[in-house]
Design a protein around this motif. Structure first.
Motif, short mmCIF file in Angstrom:
data_model
loop_
_atom_site.label_atom_id
_atom_site.label_comp_id
_atom_site.label_asym_id
_atom_site.label_seq_id
_atom_site.Cartn_x
_atom_site.Cartn_y
_atom_site.Cartn_z
N THR A 264 67.27 57.31 24.77
CA THR A 264 67.45 55.87 24.64
C THR A 264 67.78 55.19 25.95
N SER A 265 68.61 55.83 26.81
CA SER A 265 69.08 55.14 28.01
C SER A 265 68.22 55.44 29.22
N VAL A 266 67.90 56.73 29.47
CA VAL A 266 67.10 57.05 30.65
C VAL A 266 65.65 56.65 30.39
N PHE A 267 65.10 57.16 29.29
CA PHE A 267 63.79 56.67 28.87
C PHE A 267 64.07 55.54 27.88
N SER A 268 63.07 55.08 27.21
CA SER A 268 63.34 54.03 26.23
C SER A 268 62.70 54.44 24.91
N THR A 269 63.17 53.83 23.83
CA THR A 269 62.58 54.16 22.54
C THR A 269 61.10 53.80 22.52
N GLU A 270 60.76 52.79 23.32
CA GLU A 270 59.35 52.40 23.41
C GLU A 270 58.53 53.58 23.94
N TYR A 271 59.06 54.24 24.99
CA TYR A 271 58.35 55.38 25.58
C TYR A 271 58.30 56.55 24.61
N VAL A 272 59.45 56.87 24.02
CA VAL A 272 59.54 58.10 23.22
C VAL A 272 58.74 57.96 21.93
N PHE A 273 58.80 56.80 21.28
CA PHE A 273 58.20 56.70 19.96
C PHE A 273 56.82 56.05 19.97
N ASN A 274 56.55 55.16 20.92
CA ASN A 274 55.25 54.50 20.92
C ASN A 274 54.28 55.13 21.90
N HIS A 275 54.80 55.44 23.12
CA HIS A 275 53.90 55.98 24.12
C HIS A 275 53.55 57.44 23.82
N LEU A 276 54.57 58.24 23.52
CA LEU A 276 54.33 59.63 23.11
C LEU A 276 54.13 59.62 21.61
N SER A 277 53.21 60.42 21.14
CA SER A 277 52.90 60.31 19.71
C SER A 277 53.34 61.54 18.93
N TRP A 278 54.20 62.36 19.51
CA TRP A 278 54.54 63.59 18.79
C TRP A 278 55.97 63.61 18.25
#
Lengths: 497, 127
Positions: A264-278
């Motif tokens: 959540t802090s270093v990366f963002s939820t946008e990156y983890v959940f939307n950009h990566l799809s796994w």
């Protein structure tokens, strides 16, 4: 004084560890009071910081007054303020609890034991408070090294179990360090706030992706997530009682915290959940972790070992909740870090009381335990009810949020795994009730006057009382759930999603 | 593709070293060999950090004593990155401590079971 509270929290146990070694060399019996006092200072400071965060929002503390991207900074926001309070308070209670248990199990090593004890708490608090990715690695290793030693204090089978833990633990830490290296190559900074600002423009980078995967893999090894959970059970089972009570509730939870912090802090939820799809693959793995942990727990004939497998299942709860990718799941996961730390502390303290009196925790020898140790079993029942998820306790609310998150994301297998885990916990609970309450005491024919023969042989008050405080806290956290959610977790969720 | 691989040969060597270490940690049966594997793995990571901060023809990152340092504007490209080396000093200390703990445990296990072989120890423990 209150401006220095964030660093005081870490410094107090760190300095105490030096004093315990020096003074404990000549006067071993002074080592326990010093440890307790330092942890009390730590608790007070953490509560003060918590209040500051609640009233003024996230706090920053620059070590040596070097400004943020250059120096190391401590960041206390809504995610870790409550965790810091939990760690320091649980550690204080376990330190009080440990007195008699350590005197019995390790009478000639008091000074060494408490030195490592407070150093472990230093490491755990440091991991939770730091805003610097490399500083986190160093503190991760401080916590890991001390926990290896604390487990290996119990000779015998614990040595081999600890050796496996050392191997897995250093693989986890090395993966984390390697991942940080990848991020450092791309961004040139180690400060988490700074990292997240720079990483926004680097979402397409393969190196950043590899760094993210390595960090997450490293934390999974550290927290004993399903495929790499093998080291946990033996290490925690054969450890000294007080070590298990400290390490089992806190060590794995702090690793989960680091995972959520990175997501959540270093990366963002946008990156983890939307950009990566796994991310849903991870939820499926979490479901398997819950199933495997529960099944293994069910098949054990030893209570302490059974509890260690429940820890594996609980890790599945938190990882699954964090990776569901919706606010409800994340709420459940962050709330469950606090709830599970209290739950496991309560259960392992109760198991420790039984070990103190019985010497072991084989289920077959626990007949009549409810009449022999009523207070211990009261704490155990509260802890177990919370594990099952019975309403007034905090276990219910975390499960509630996790299940509603699973339904929202359409992950039915995760919901079923959670319900299955509750069911298994209930079966384990009733099995212990059956043996401990209705099991006859030696004589084959039940005797109506039997209860008069059984003298109450309770563990010492200094062990039972901290356990009952934690048991009360389980209900307290449950009652104040809505406050915790609205004051602490809601600001966090609205900031990340 | 080949050009890129040759240009970044240091990272390839580092990855090979790390994989040798990881393999030894996971697959070797002898406890001492596992410890050696751990040391190799950690060394690989240390080399990774050091090689990312190294630069050909660069000088020490000390401004006052640099080549005509006081008279020119500071050009970051002239200096090697000192941060990675400082980080690795810490990581070396951590690695030595971990290795010490692991070797101590291996020795204690040996005293108890008279063997360094994992399978034999587990066999003995399960009796």
């Amino acid at each position: 004084m209150s401006t220095q509270a964030p660093v005081l929290m870490i410094i107090a146990p760190l300095i105490a560890s030096i004093f315990i070694t020096l003074i404990g060399w000549f006067r071993p019996k002074f080592s326990h009071p010093i440890a307790v006092i330092s942890l009390l200072i730590s608790s007070i400071a953490s509560i003060q910081v918590f209040q500051m965060v609640l009233s003024n929002g996230p706090q920053q503390y620059f070590l040596g007054n070097w400004p943020a991207p250059f120096g190391i900074e401590y960041v206390i926001d809504h995610l870790n303020s409550l965790l810091l309070v939990t760690i320091s308070v649980v550690a204080t209670l376990v330190a009080l609890y440990a007195k008699r248990s350590v005197e019995k199990e390790l009478p000639d090593k008091l000074a060494n034991y408490y030195t490592l004890f407070v150093l472990l708490v230093t490491g755990l608090l440091g991991i939770s408070i730091t805003g610097d990715a490399f500083n986190l690695y160093v503190l991760l290793e401080i916590a890991a090294l001390t926990s290896y030693a604390l487990i290996a204090f119990a000779k015998g089978r614990s040595l081999m179990a600890t050796f496996n833990y050392v191997m897995m633990g250093s693989i986890g830490a090395c993966f984390y360090l390697l991942g940080v290296g990848y991020l450092f190559i791309k961004t040139g900074t180690l400060n988490m706030t700074n990292l997240s600002q720079i990483l926004v423009s680097l979402h397409m980078s393969q190196a950043v992706l590899v760094g993210f995967v390595l960090i997450i893999l490293g934390m999974w090894v550290k927290m004993a997530f399903f495929p790499v959970h093998g080291w946990l059970s033996n290490a925690y089972t054969y450890a000294p009682t007080a070590s298990t009570c400290l390490i089992a509730p806190l060590m794995t939870k702090v690793s989960v915290y680091v995972m959520i912090r990175v997501m959540t802090s270093v990366f963002s939820t946008e990156y983890v959940f939307n950009h990566l799809s796994w991310h849903l693959v991870v939820v499926a793995m979490a479901s398997v972790a819950i199933l495997v942990g529960s099944m293994m727990a069910l098949s054990q004939r030893d209570l302490k070992k059974c509890m260690t497998y429940l820890v594996v299942a609980e890790i599945g709860y938190m990882v699954g909740g964090a990776w569901l990718g919706n606010p409800a799941g994340m709420t459940g996961a962050t709330y469950h870090i606090i709830a599970d730390a209290a739950m496991t502390a309560c259960l392992f303290m109760a198991v420790g009381c039984i070990i103190y009196k019985h010497g072991h925790t084989s289920l077959d020898t626990m007949k009549g335990i409810f009449r022999k140790m009523p207070l211990t079993m009261l704490g155990f029942v509260v802890g177990m009810l919370s594990m099952i998820g019975v309403p007034p306790t905090c276990g219910f609310f975390s499960k509630w949020y996790l299940i509603s998150g699973a339904i929202e994301a359409g992950q039915w297998h995760f919901m079923l795994a959670l319900l299955f885990s509750s069911l298994v916990n209930a079966i384990i609970f009733f099995r212990i009730i059956e043996i401990g309450f209705f099991g006859s005491l030696g004589s084959e024919t039940p005797d109506p006057h039997e209860h008069q023969d059984v003298a109450v042989k309770e563990a010492p008050l200094s062990m039972v009382l901290p356990m009952l405080v934690v048991a009360g806290a389980l209900i307290g956290i449950g009652i104040y759930t809505s406050d915790i959610i609205s004051l602490v977790i809601q600001p966090l969720i609205s900031a990340t999603f | 593709m080949l050009q890129e691989l040759i240009a970044s040969y240091n990272y390839i060597i580092v990855v090979v070293i790390m994989m040798i270490g990881l393999w030894a940690m996971l697959a070797k049966q002898n406890l001492i060999k596992k410890c050696i594997g751990m040391a190799i793995f950690q060394t690989g990571i240390i080399l990774f950090y050091i090689s990312m901060g190294a630069k050909k023809g660069s000088t020490l990152p000390i401004l006052e004593h640099a080549h005509d340092g006081a008279h020119h504007a500071v050009v970051a490209a002239h200096y090697a990155n000192p941060l990675t080396q400082i980080l690795m000093l810490t990581a070396i200390v951590v690695g030595v401590a971990t290795l010490g703990v692991a070797l101590t445990l291996a020795q204690k296990v040996y005293q108890q079971n008279r063997s360094y072989h994992e399978d034999k120890i587990l066999e003995k423990l399960s009796k």
